[in-house]
Design a protein around this motif. Structure first.
Motif, PDB file in Angstrom:
ATOM      1  N   PRO A  99       6.625  15.576  -4.441  1.00 40.25           N
ATOM      2  CA  PRO A  99       7.632  15.102  -3.487  1.00 40.25           C
ATOM      3  C   PRO A  99       7.082  13.971  -2.617  1.00 40.25           C
ATOM      4  O   PRO A  99       5.898  13.947  -2.283  1.00 40.25           O
ATOM      5  CB  PRO A  99       7.952  16.331  -2.646  1.00 40.25           C
ATOM      6  CG  PRO A  99       6.801  17.255  -2.835  1.00 40.25           C
ATOM      7  CD  PRO A  99       6.201  16.948  -4.171  1.00 40.25           C
ATOM      8  N   ILE A 100       7.958  13.068  -2.266  1.00 36.66           N
ATOM      9  CA  ILE A 100       7.599  11.956  -1.392  1.00 36.66           C
ATOM     10  C   ILE A 100       7.900  12.395   0.038  1.00 36.66           C
ATOM     11  O   ILE A 100       9.042  12.754   0.341  1.00 36.66           O
ATOM     12  CB  ILE A 100       8.411  10.699  -1.738  1.00 36.66           C
ATOM     13  CG1 ILE A 100       8.155  10.301  -3.191  1.00 36.66           C
ATOM     14  CG2 ILE A 100       8.063   9.549  -0.791  1.00 36.66           C
ATOM     15  CD1 ILE A 100       9.155   9.309  -3.739  1.00 36.66           C
ATOM     16  N   PRO A 101       6.898  12.403   0.918  1.00 42.76           N
ATOM     17  CA  PRO A 101       7.164  12.782   2.312  1.00 42.76           C
ATOM     18  C   PRO A 101       8.245  11.879   2.913  1.00 42.76           C
ATOM     19  O   PRO A 101       8.243  10.669   2.717  1.00 42.76           O
ATOM     20  CB  PRO A 101       5.816  12.576   3.008  1.00 42.76           C
ATOM     21  CG  PRO A 101       4.800  12.663   1.906  1.00 42.76           C
ATOM     22  CD  PRO A 101       5.485  12.090   0.695  1.00 42.76           C
ATOM     23  N   SER A 102       9.159  12.494   3.635  1.00 47.30           N
ATOM     24  CA  SER A 102      10.290  11.737   4.179  1.00 47.30           C
ATOM     25  C   SER A 102       9.838  10.621   5.120  1.00 47.30           C
ATOM     26  O   SER A 102      10.453   9.559   5.155  1.00 47.30           O
ATOM     27  CB  SER A 102      11.288  12.663   4.875  1.00 47.30           C
ATOM     28  OG  SER A 102      10.686  13.311   5.971  1.00 47.30           O
ATOM     29  N   ASN A 103       8.727  10.832   5.846  1.00 48.23           N
ATOM     30  CA  ASN A 103       8.266   9.773   6.753  1.00 48.23           C
ATOM     31  C   ASN A 103       7.777   8.547   5.982  1.00 48.23           C
ATOM     32  O   ASN A 103       7.965   7.423   6.419  1.00 48.23           O
ATOM     33  CB  ASN A 103       7.206  10.277   7.722  1.00 48.23           C
ATOM     34  CG  ASN A 103       5.945  10.748   7.050  1.00 48.23           C
ATOM     35  OD1 ASN A 103       5.920  11.108   5.872  1.00 48.23           O
ATOM     36  ND2 ASN A 103       4.864  10.793   7.803  1.00 48.23           N
ATOM     37  N   LEU A 138       9.004   3.020   4.265  1.00 50.43           N
ATOM     38  CA  LEU A 138       9.154   2.018   3.213  1.00 50.43           C
ATOM     39  C   LEU A 138      10.528   1.357   3.277  1.00 50.43           C
ATOM     40  O   LEU A 138      10.648   0.132   3.223  1.00 50.43           O
ATOM     41  CB  LEU A 138       8.926   2.659   1.842  1.00 50.43           C
ATOM     42  CG  LEU A 138       8.941   1.700   0.655  1.00 50.43           C
ATOM     43  CD1 LEU A 138       7.778   0.716   0.746  1.00 50.43           C
ATOM     44  CD2 LEU A 138       8.879   2.480  -0.645  1.00 50.43           C
ATOM     45  N   ILE A 139      11.550   2.158   3.437  1.00 49.92           N
ATOM     46  CA  ILE A 139      12.907   1.621   3.481  1.00 49.92           C
ATOM     47  C   ILE A 139      13.138   0.822   4.763  1.00 49.92           C
ATOM     48  O   ILE A 139      13.762  -0.242   4.737  1.00 49.92           O
ATOM     49  CB  ILE A 139      13.941   2.746   3.298  1.00 49.92           C
ATOM     50  CG1 ILE A 139      13.834   3.272   1.871  1.00 49.92           C
ATOM     51  CG2 ILE A 139      15.345   2.270   3.604  1.00 49.92           C
ATOM     52  CD1 ILE A 139      14.631   4.508   1.575  1.00 49.92           C
ATOM     53  N   SER A 140      12.613   1.287   5.876  1.00 48.58           N
ATOM     54  CA  SER A 140      12.747   0.542   7.134  1.00 48.58           C
ATOM     55  C   SER A 140      12.061  -0.818   7.040  1.00 48.58           C
ATOM     56  O   SER A 140      12.605  -1.831   7.493  1.00 48.58           O
ATOM     57  CB  SER A 140      12.164   1.337   8.294  1.00 48.58           C
ATOM     58  OG  SER A 140      12.902   2.507   8.516  1.00 48.58           O
ATOM     59  N   ALA A 141      10.881  -0.841   6.451  1.00 44.89           N
ATOM     60  CA  ALA A 141      10.163  -2.108   6.293  1.00 44.89           C
ATOM     61  C   ALA A 141      10.916  -3.035   5.344  1.00 44.89           C
ATOM     62  O   ALA A 141      10.985  -4.249   5.582  1.00 44.89           O
ATOM     63  CB  ALA A 141       8.750  -1.850   5.788  1.00 44.89           C
ATOM     64  N   ALA A 142      11.505  -2.472   4.290  1.00 47.53           N
ATOM     65  CA  ALA A 142      12.285  -3.285   3.355  1.00 47.53           C
ATOM     66  C   ALA A 142      13.500  -3.889   4.055  1.00 47.53           C
ATOM     67  O   ALA A 142      13.828  -5.068   3.858  1.00 47.53           O
ATOM     68  CB  ALA A 142      12.721  -2.440   2.162  1.00 47.53           C
ATOM     69  N   PRO A 166       7.207  -7.330  -5.638  1.00 43.13           N
ATOM     70  CA  PRO A 166       7.744  -6.711  -6.855  1.00 43.13           C
ATOM     71  C   PRO A 166       7.547  -5.199  -6.923  1.00 43.13           C
ATOM     72  O   PRO A 166       8.457  -4.470  -7.335  1.00 43.13           O
ATOM     73  CB  PRO A 166       6.991  -7.418  -7.979  1.00 43.13           C
ATOM     74  CG  PRO A 166       6.611  -8.744  -7.399  1.00 43.13           C
ATOM     75  CD  PRO A 166       6.362  -8.483  -5.937  1.00 43.13           C
ATOM     76  N   LEU A 167       6.382  -4.706  -6.526  1.00 41.93           N
ATOM     77  CA  LEU A 167       6.135  -3.268  -6.578  1.00 41.93           C
ATOM     78  C   LEU A 167       7.062  -2.519  -5.631  1.00 41.93           C
ATOM     79  O   LEU A 167       7.593  -1.461  -5.969  1.00 41.93           O
ATOM     80  CB  LEU A 167       4.674  -2.947  -6.258  1.00 41.93           C
ATOM     81  CG  LEU A 167       4.296  -1.462  -6.314  1.00 41.93           C
ATOM     82  CD1 LEU A 167       4.531  -0.894  -7.712  1.00 41.93           C
ATOM     83  CD2 LEU A 167       2.853  -1.262  -5.895  1.00 41.93           C
ATOM     84  N   VAL A 168       7.282  -3.077  -4.457  1.00 41.54           N
ATOM     85  CA  VAL A 168       8.180  -2.459  -3.481  1.00 41.54           C
ATOM     86  C   VAL A 168       9.590  -2.407  -4.049  1.00 41.54           C
ATOM     87  O   VAL A 168      10.265  -1.375  -3.980  1.00 41.54           O
ATOM     88  CB  VAL A 168       8.156  -3.219  -2.140  1.00 41.54           C
ATOM     89  CG1 VAL A 168       9.249  -2.730  -1.209  1.00 41.54           C
ATOM     90  CG2 VAL A 168       6.785  -3.102  -1.492  1.00 41.54           C
ATOM     91  N   GLU A 192       0.829  -1.206   0.000  1.00 43.83           N
ATOM     92  CA  GLU A 192       0.000   0.000   0.000  1.00 43.83           C
ATOM     93  C   GLU A 192       0.865   1.259   0.000  1.00 43.83           C
ATOM     94  O   GLU A 192       0.594   2.219  -0.724  1.00 43.83           O
ATOM     95  CB  GLU A 192      -0.947   0.010   1.197  1.00 43.83           C
ATOM     96  CG  GLU A 192      -2.085  -0.968   1.060  1.00 43.83           C
ATOM     97  CD  GLU A 192      -3.112  -0.832   2.160  1.00 43.83           C
ATOM     98  OE1 GLU A 192      -3.080   0.168   2.917  1.00 43.83           O
ATOM     99  OE2 GLU A 192      -3.974  -1.722   2.265  1.00 43.83           O
ATOM    100  N   LEU A 193       1.904   1.251   0.812  1.00 41.38           N
ATOM    101  CA  LEU A 193       2.798   2.394   0.874  1.00 41.38           C
ATOM    102  C   LEU A 193       3.537   2.576  -0.451  1.00 41.38           C
ATOM    103  O   LEU A 193       3.684   3.701  -0.937  1.00 41.38           O
ATOM    104  CB  LEU A 193       3.788   2.222   2.032  1.00 41.38           C
ATOM    105  CG  LEU A 193       4.708   3.388   2.337  1.00 41.38           C
ATOM    106  CD1 LEU A 193       3.927   4.682   2.544  1.00 41.38           C
ATOM    107  CD2 LEU A 193       5.539   3.067   3.576  1.00 41.38           C
ATOM    108  N   ALA A 194       3.972   1.482  -1.056  1.00 39.07           N
ATOM    109  CA  ALA A 194       4.651   1.562  -2.353  1.00 39.07           C
ATOM    110  C   ALA A 194       3.709   2.127  -3.413  1.00 39.07           C
ATOM    111  O   ALA A 194       4.135   2.921  -4.266  1.00 39.07           O
ATOM    112  CB  ALA A 194       5.165   0.191  -2.769  1.00 39.07           C
ATOM    113  N   GLU A 195       2.440   1.750  -3.367  1.00 41.75           N
ATOM    114  CA  GLU A 195       1.465   2.305  -4.309  1.00 41.75           C
ATOM    115  C   GLU A 195       1.331   3.812  -4.132  1.00 41.75           C
ATOM    116  O   GLU A 195       1.250   4.563  -5.112  1.00 41.75           O
ATOM    117  CB  GLU A 195       0.102   1.632  -4.125  1.00 41.75           C
ATOM    118  CG  GLU A 195       0.050   0.215  -4.639  1.00 41.75           C
ATOM    119  CD  GLU A 195      -1.270  -0.484  -4.338  1.00 41.75           C
ATOM    120  OE1 GLU A 195      -2.186   0.148  -3.750  1.00 41.75           O
ATOM    121  OE2 GLU A 195      -1.390  -1.665  -4.696  1.00 41.75           O
TER     122      GLU A 195
END
Length: 86
Positions: free
Chosen positions: A34-38, A43-47, A59-61, A20-23
């Motif tokens: 711009p992509i909000p930094s939070n 997304l990166i923390s979850a990855a 795949p989308l992530v 959902e976040l990647a979408e």
């Protein structure tokens, strides 16, 4: 519910929320907003969490993170530097 079952259910929820976040991030990229930094940090923390637990990224992530990394590199930022995300 066993510990393994609860872990699997929790991991499934993490994957769902990541998608959902990647979408959302992808939609912002398409609109050139711009992509909000939070959101980026989440997304990166979850990855990283998935990677640490040897769970493949959806795949989308993977696509969104690769695109963000490419954009950061084009700007001369180091994608592995957490300070660059702020």
């Amino acid at each position: 519910m066993s510990g393994t079952s609860a872990t699997a259910k929790g991991m499934a929820e993490v994957l769902h929320l990541m998608n959902e976040l990647a979408e959302q991030v992808l939609a912002l990229q398409v609109m050139q907003l711009p992509i909000p930094s939070n959101q980026l940090t989440a997304l990166i923390s979850a990855a990283r969490f998935l990677q640490a637990n040897q769970v493949a990224w959806p795949p989308l992530v993977q696509e969104v993170i690769q695109e963000i990394a490419a954009q950061m590199e084009a700007l001369g930022l180091d994608p592995s530097d957490e300070a660059a995300l702020s």
